[in-house]
Design an enzyme around this catalytic site. Sequence first.
Site, short mmCIF file in Angstrom:
data_model
loop_
_atom_site.label_atom_id
_atom_site.label_comp_id
_atom_site.label_asym_id
_atom_site.label_seq_id
_atom_site.Cartn_x
_atom_site.Cartn_y
_atom_site.Cartn_z
N CYS A 116 109.05 55.85 75.62
CA CYS A 116 108.86 55.74 74.16
C CYS A 116 108.15 56.96 73.56
O CYS A 116 108.17 57.15 72.35
CB CYS A 116 108.08 54.47 73.82
SG CYS A 116 108.84 52.99 74.46
N HIS A 262 104.98 55.21 66.91
CA HIS A 262 106.02 54.55 67.69
C HIS A 262 106.04 53.08 67.27
O HIS A 262 105.00 52.44 67.14
CB HIS A 262 105.71 54.69 69.18
CG HIS A 262 106.56 53.82 70.04
ND1 HIS A 262 107.93 53.76 69.88
CD2 HIS A 262 106.26 52.95 71.03
CE1 HIS A 262 108.42 52.91 70.76
NE2 HIS A 262 107.43 52.39 71.46
N ASN A 292 111.62 47.60 68.95
CA ASN A 292 111.21 48.81 69.66
C ASN A 292 112.47 49.52 70.19
O ASN A 292 113.17 48.97 71.05
CB ASN A 292 110.28 48.39 70.80
CG ASN A 292 109.75 49.57 71.60
OD1 ASN A 292 110.26 50.68 71.51
ND2 ASN A 292 108.74 49.32 72.40
O1 UT7 Z 1 106.86 50.90 73.93
C1 UT7 Z 1 106.10 50.35 74.95
C2 UT7 Z 1 106.64 48.99 75.24
N1 UT7 Z 1 105.70 47.98 75.45
C3 UT7 Z 1 104.97 47.39 74.50
O2 UT7 Z 1 104.92 47.80 73.38
C4 UT7 Z 1 104.22 46.17 74.88
C5 UT7 Z 1 102.85 46.07 74.28
N2 UT7 Z 1 102.43 44.72 74.30
C6 UT7 Z 1 102.76 43.83 73.34
O3 UT7 Z 1 103.38 44.20 72.36
C7 UT7 Z 1 102.25 42.41 73.46
O4 UT7 Z 1 101.42 42.30 74.60
C8 UT7 Z 1 103.41 41.38 73.56
C9 UT7 Z 1 104.11 41.26 72.23
C10 UT7 Z 1 104.41 41.81 74.62
C11 UT7 Z 1 102.87 40.01 73.94
O5 UT7 Z 1 101.86 39.60 73.04
P1 UT7 Z 1 100.49 39.02 73.61
O6 UT7 Z 1 99.71 38.55 72.45
O7 UT7 Z 1 99.88 40.07 74.48
O8 UT7 Z 1 100.98 37.76 74.43
P2 UT7 Z 1 100.80 37.46 75.98
O9 UT7 Z 1 101.65 38.34 76.82
O10 UT7 Z 1 99.33 37.39 76.29
O11 UT7 Z 1 101.40 35.99 76.05
C12 UT7 Z 1 100.82 34.88 75.34
C13 UT7 Z 1 101.64 33.64 75.60
C14 UT7 Z 1 101.92 33.41 77.08
O12 UT7 Z 1 101.88 32.03 77.30
P3 UT7 Z 1 100.53 31.35 77.92
O13 UT7 Z 1 100.32 32.05 79.23
O14 UT7 Z 1 99.45 31.65 76.92
O15 UT7 Z 1 100.92 29.91 78.01
C15 UT7 Z 1 103.35 33.87 77.26
O16 UT7 Z 1 104.01 33.22 78.32
O17 UT7 Z 1 102.92 33.77 74.97
C16 UT7 Z 1 103.95 33.50 75.94
N3 UT7 Z 1 105.12 34.27 75.57
C17 UT7 Z 1 106.02 33.86 74.67
N4 UT7 Z 1 106.11 32.73 73.95
C18 UT7 Z 1 107.16 32.62 73.11
C19 UT7 Z 1 105.48 35.52 76.00
N5 UT7 Z 1 106.61 35.92 75.40
C20 UT7 Z 1 106.97 34.89 74.56
C21 UT7 Z 1 108.03 34.72 73.66
N6 UT7 Z 1 108.08 33.57 72.96
N7 UT7 Z 1 108.98 35.65 73.46
#
Ligand code: UT7
Length: 335
Positions: A116, A262, A292
């Site tokens: 990215c 980005h 993204n």
């Molecule tokens: O260009 C570089 C590419 N990478 C990135 O930009 C990633 C950077 N990170 C992020 O943008 C965020 O960390 C995410 C958007 C990927 C995730 O957000 P978060 O607030 O960090 O959520 P999390 O990973 O801590 O997950 C929270 C909960 C989890 O459930 P539990 O364990 O709390 O029960 C996940 O399993 O959300 C769940 N979850 C979802 N629920 C519904 C993860 N993905 C999804 C989804 N829909 N798509």
Amino acid sequence: MSPRSPVILGTGSYAPERILGNAELARTVDTSDEWIRTRSGIRERRIAAPGEGCSDMGVQAGRRALADARVAAADIDLLIVATITPDMPMPAVACIIQHKLGLPTASACFDLNAACSGFIYALDTACAMLASGRYHRALVIGAEKLSSIVDWKDRATCVLFGDGAGAIVLGPSPDPTGGPVRRGLLGTRLGTYGASADLLCIPAGGSSLPPSAKTLAAGGHFMKMKGREIFKTAVRAMEEAARDILEQHGVGTNQIALVIPHQANSRIIEAIAQYLELPMDRFFINLDRFGNTSAASIPIALDEARRAGRIKTGDISLLVAFGAGLTYGSALVRW
Ligand code: UT7
């Protein structure tokens, strides 16, 4: 200004027609429009048509940038394509795009993989090559077909990414005197946290784990991501890259007309805005419509911002990115 300092002569972008909205995605994977919007800011993304490749999108964006710059394909002698999704592992997609755009055979064409952050890395590389005096006009493209490497059953990744391409043309300033102030790329600050390479990767298909029935069955050819860990590193890296470059060039945040970050997550952008003490209206955001698009995200945003009249001659823009590697970087551009 050095007569060899290149300026951005034109921009272009391309988005595939097919729009995939959150609600539609929620019908095939366990997610919801609300979760995707509140956690990432994304509402929809573009998906390339069957048979539409990274090169096809790169060609469209490149053609538009050349038209905007009023530079003929025959006058380009350097093409850099930032991508992690070339049409095939070999040769570089830049070679395919060169042919499709009709660039001269006497042009250096190669891909650059910094995920990215790829567009900022490619911008820096192109400007350095042009400043050497050995190249004269460059086309820099960021093009991605991320829909081809996303596991559509993995809700942690498939909701975040999209397809598209953006491009710029770099060359000598049309003003032979260079004008009263230095224009073009004022500087860059690039970096890498290689120790975190495993946070975002495609584990199989390379030389350490070549393709096999086993890697295919294990889903090893799809993108794997530890999103929460990346989030923290991304904010720290982007803030560091932004602060460093402003300090190095004696530019205050109040002199930045527009930040083009980005487009990964609106919460990441909000955190950067807070650290830099800049209002959100100074940030260009289109991730709600594109998700993204990795190396394509900044050049698509640049093109949209210019066409929306949000960038004017003399403005200073701050570009800032992070991505797999983990690579990160910033660039200061005066228009
Ligand atoms: O260009 C570089 C590419 N990478 C990135 O930009 C990633 C950077 N990170 C992020 O943008 C965020 O960390 C995410 C958007 C990927 C995730 O957000 P978060 O607030 O960090 O959520 P999390 O990973 O801590 O997950 C929270 C909960 C989890 O459930 P539990 O364990 O709390 O029960 C996940 O399993 O959300 C769940 N979850 C979802 N629920 C519904 C993860 N993905 C999804 C989804 N829909 N798509």
